[in-house]
Scaffold this motif. Structure first.
Motif, PDB file in Angstrom:
ATOM      1  N   UNK A 166     -13.150  17.706   4.947  1.00 23.95           N
ATOM      2  CA  UNK A 166     -12.763  16.657   4.005  1.00 23.95           C
ATOM      3  C   UNK A 166     -11.505  17.041   3.253  1.00 23.95           C
ATOM      4  N   UNK A 167     -11.386  18.304   2.911  1.00 23.48           N
ATOM      5  CA  UNK A 167     -10.187  18.765   2.212  1.00 23.48           C
ATOM      6  C   UNK A 167      -8.963  18.672   3.124  1.00 23.48           C
ATOM      7  N   UNK A 168      -9.113  19.063   4.381  1.00 24.28           N
ATOM      8  CA  UNK A 168      -7.986  18.974   5.314  1.00 24.28           C
ATOM      9  C   UNK A 168      -7.480  17.542   5.435  1.00 24.28           C
ATOM     10  N   UNK A 169      -8.403  16.601   5.541  1.00 27.36           N
ATOM     11  CA  UNK A 169      -7.990  15.211   5.717  1.00 27.36           C
ATOM     12  C   UNK A 169      -7.367  14.656   4.450  1.00 27.36           C
ATOM     13  N   UNK A 170      -7.828  15.134   3.310  1.00 24.73           N
ATOM     14  CA  UNK A 170      -7.227  14.685   2.057  1.00 24.73           C
ATOM     15  C   UNK A 170      -5.825  15.243   1.879  1.00 24.73           C
ATOM     16  N   UNK A 171      -5.621  16.497   2.300  1.00 25.19           N
ATOM     17  CA  UNK A 171      -4.328  17.160   2.127  1.00 25.19           C
ATOM     18  C   UNK A 171      -3.308  16.681   3.151  1.00 25.19           C
ATOM     19  N   UNK A 172      -3.775  16.414   4.385  1.00 28.94           N
ATOM     20  CA  UNK A 172      -2.869  16.000   5.459  1.00 28.94           C
ATOM     21  C   UNK A 172      -3.305  14.638   6.010  1.00 28.94           C
ATOM     22  N   UNK A 173      -3.156  13.562   5.219  1.00 26.00           N
ATOM     23  CA  UNK A 173      -3.647  12.255   5.659  1.00 26.00           C
ATOM     24  C   UNK A 173      -2.784  11.597   6.727  1.00 26.00           C
ATOM     25  N   UNK A 174      -1.533  12.035   6.867  1.00 25.60           N
ATOM     26  CA  UNK A 174      -0.623  11.406   7.824  1.00 25.60           C
ATOM     27  C   UNK A 174      -0.103  12.444   8.817  1.00 25.60           C
ATOM     28  N   UNK A 175       0.080  12.059  10.091  1.00 27.16           N
ATOM     29  CA  UNK A 175       0.528  13.016  11.115  1.00 27.16           C
ATOM     30  C   UNK A 175       1.829  13.711  10.743  1.00 27.16           C
ATOM     31  N   UNK A 176       2.741  12.995  10.085  1.00 24.22           N
ATOM     32  CA  UNK A 176       4.038  13.564   9.757  1.00 24.22           C
ATOM     33  C   UNK A 176       4.017  14.575   8.638  1.00 24.22           C
ATOM     34  N   UNK A 177       2.848  14.831   8.041  1.00 28.90           N
ATOM     35  CA  UNK A 177       2.762  15.777   6.930  1.00 28.90           C
ATOM     36  C   UNK A 177       2.937  17.221   7.375  1.00 28.90           C
ATOM     37  N   UNK A 178       2.756  17.500   8.650  1.00 29.81           N
ATOM     38  CA  UNK A 178       2.869  18.877   9.152  1.00 29.81           C
ATOM     39  C   UNK A 178       4.326  19.183   9.484  1.00 29.81           C
ATOM     40  N   UNK A 179       5.088  19.515   8.454  1.00 27.03           N
ATOM     41  CA  UNK A 179       6.503  19.817   8.631  1.00 27.03           C
ATOM     42  C   UNK A 179       6.668  21.229   9.176  1.00 27.03           C
ATOM     43  N   UNK A 180       7.865  21.536   9.662  1.00 28.36           N
ATOM     44  CA  UNK A 180       8.198  22.903  10.083  1.00 28.36           C
ATOM     45  C   UNK A 180       9.442  23.347   9.331  1.00 28.36           C
ATOM     46  N   UNK A 181       9.629  24.661   9.279  1.00 23.81           N
ATOM     47  CA  UNK A 181      10.823  25.240   8.644  1.00 23.81           C
ATOM     48  C   UNK A 181      11.726  25.931   9.654  1.00 23.81           C
ATOM     49  N   UNK A 182      11.128  26.464  10.705  1.00 25.20           N
ATOM     50  CA  UNK A 182      11.910  27.189  11.712  1.00 25.20           C
ATOM     51  C   UNK A 182      11.770  26.568  13.098  1.00 25.20           C
ATOM     52  N   UNK A 183      11.146  25.380  13.172  1.00 25.86           N
ATOM     53  CA  UNK A 183      10.893  24.762  14.470  1.00 25.86           C
ATOM     54  C   UNK A 183       9.614  25.250  15.113  1.00 25.86           C
ATOM     55  N   UNK A 184       8.887  26.149  14.429  1.00 22.02           N
ATOM     56  CA  UNK A 184       7.626  26.677  14.951  1.00 22.02           C
ATOM     57  C   UNK A 184       6.488  26.253  14.036  1.00 22.02           C
TER      58      UNK A 184
END
Length: 282
Positions: A166-184
């Motif tokens: 439940x916490x994961x879904x609340x923190x990352x509700x949208x697919x685009x929320x998983x950003x990257x900094x180095x392309x990894x």
């Protein structure tokens, strides 16, 4: 008359406030989402009253509804209040001597971090004494107050691995929320779940050049009395200029995390990969 009216209003409202707090405390003591029927039974509360309270708590973000399980869990507002408490002195006061000892043993910086929403926030950073033999330090990327995407840091993933579905879904509700900094790094919630399942099973997390090129980190969670992760102890170093093998760094950090868990009267999950696991598919 105004004062009397205000006191009467507060008195009539207090039972509802008390019941709302009962709901939050009950959810805080459970390892996963709880159905409304179970809440009503356990709290001996009329369902009509419970649904009204849940609707308000969901609207304010203190509770989140998980449709797939038709159940309720703690929301981001509840987590942020807990994080606000932990950002103050009690946790830092207990952790500081532990981190200082770890830093001296490793000859490199050691950090204490917590989750704030989808970010890792570093509360403490202990460096070895100036002139320490073989002392290494990473960049200011891990300085106190710095915020980084939690799914990229070893510190943040060590906590997320035990935080619950439940916490994961609340923190990352949208697919685009998983950003990257180095392309990894993980690009989807499914990929992140797989990483967290591995981290939870082995009891620690690691990232290599996900936050910054050339840097490597290991993080180990500390737990409260409900076996929930409250923070993580971690260390970051330059991967091509290191004093120790990663296994040695991990072992030292695990000892420190265990000491911090004991200092807050906490308990680690009895079995990695079972207790504290996110509810739902991994």
């Amino acid at each position: 008359m105004g004062d009397v009216s205000e006191r009467r209003t507060a008195s009539s409202a207090s039972p509802a406030v008390g019941r709302a707090l009962d709901v939050l405390l009950h959810l805080a003591g459970r390892s996963g989402p709880v159905r409304a029927s179970a809440l009503a039974r356990d709290l001996e509360m009329p369902r009509s009253s419970l649904y009204h309270i849940l609707a308000v708590l969901v609207d304010r973000g203190f509770v989140t509804y998980v449709p797939e399980e038709q159940a309720y869990g703690l929301g981001m507002a509840s987590f942020e209040i807990g994080s606000a408490y932990l950002r103050h002195e009690p946790l830092k006061r207990l952790a500081r001597p532990i981190l200082r000892n770890l830093s001296n043993r490793l000859g490199q910086s050691v950090h204490l971090g917590i989750l704030y929403g989808a970010e890792t926030v570093y509360l403490l950073k202990e460096r070895p004494p100036r002139g320490h033999s073989g002392c290494t330090d990473a960049t200011p990327v891990t300085d106190v107050g710095v915020r980084l995407p939690a799914h990229l840091t070893a510190n943040g993933r060590a906590i997320l691995a035990h935080a619950g579905e439940a916490h994961l879904r609340a923190v990352f509700p949208r697919p685009g929320d998983l950003v990257t900094r180095t392309g990894r790094g993980p690009r989807s919630l499914a990929e992140l779940r797989n990483l967290l399942a591995r981290d939870r099973e082995r009891g620690w997390s690691e990232e290599v050049e996900l936050v910054s090129d050339g840097l490597r980190s290991i993080g180990v969670p500390a737990f409260d009395h409900n076996e929930r992760p409250i923070a993580a102890v971690s260390s970051t170093w330059r991967r091509h200029h290191h004093r120790h093998e990663a296994d040695h760094v991990r072992d030292i950090l695990q000892q420190g995390a265990a000491r911090l868990t004991a200092a807050v009267a906490g308990h680690a999950p009895h079995a990695n990969g079972t207790d504290g696991a996110p509810d739902g598919a991994q």
